[in-house]
Design a protein around this motif. Structure first.
Motif, PDB file in Angstrom:
ATOM      1  N   GLN A 106       0.817  -1.207   0.000  1.00 29.47           N
ATOM      2  CA  GLN A 106       0.000   0.000   0.000  1.00 29.47           C
ATOM      3  C   GLN A 106       0.860   1.270   0.000  1.00 29.47           C
ATOM      4  N   GLY A 107       2.174   1.106   0.103  1.00 31.99           N
ATOM      5  CA  GLY A 107       3.072   2.254   0.117  1.00 31.99           C
ATOM      6  C   GLY A 107       3.174   2.938   1.464  1.00 31.99           C
ATOM      7  N   ARG A 108       2.648   2.308   2.506  1.00 32.70           N
ATOM      8  CA  ARG A 108       2.683   2.921   3.846  1.00 32.70           C
ATOM      9  C   ARG A 108       3.999   2.654   4.568  1.00 32.70           C
ATOM     10  N   VAL A 109       4.706   1.597   4.162  1.00 35.33           N
ATOM     11  CA  VAL A 109       5.982   1.220   4.762  1.00 35.33           C
ATOM     12  C   VAL A 109       6.916   0.782   3.645  1.00 35.33           C
ATOM     13  N   LYS A 110       8.171   1.156   3.744  1.00 38.73           N
ATOM     14  CA  LYS A 110       9.181   0.667   2.803  1.00 38.73           C
ATOM     15  C   LYS A 110      10.054  -0.328   3.562  1.00 38.73           C
TER      16      LYS A 110
END
Length: 63
Positions: free
Chosen positions: A4-8
């Motif tokens: 979801q692009g919330r954490v890398k």
């Protein structure tokens, strides 16, 4: 969360978590934690123990 692009997964643990020593927080990344390559040790797994709820698991490992 990564999808979801919330954490890398390349971000260091210090980006999202508190309570780690500064050198660990700045060097170990999320991928290292998830893949078991962080060099950090955890509690031994008790393969005989049976948990009946997520809450019970959380309380056990918070000890």
């Amino acid at each position: 969360m990564a999808q979801q692009g919330r954490v890398k997964v390349s971000d260091t643990v210090g980006t999202y978590l508190t309570g780690y020593a500064k050198d660990i927080a700045q060097q170990v990344n999320i991928h290292n934690l998830l893949s078991g390559t962080s060099g950090l040790s955890g509690p031994d797994v008790d393969v005989q123990r049976i948990f009946y709820s997520r809450q019970e698991v959380r309380e056990y490992y918070e000890q």
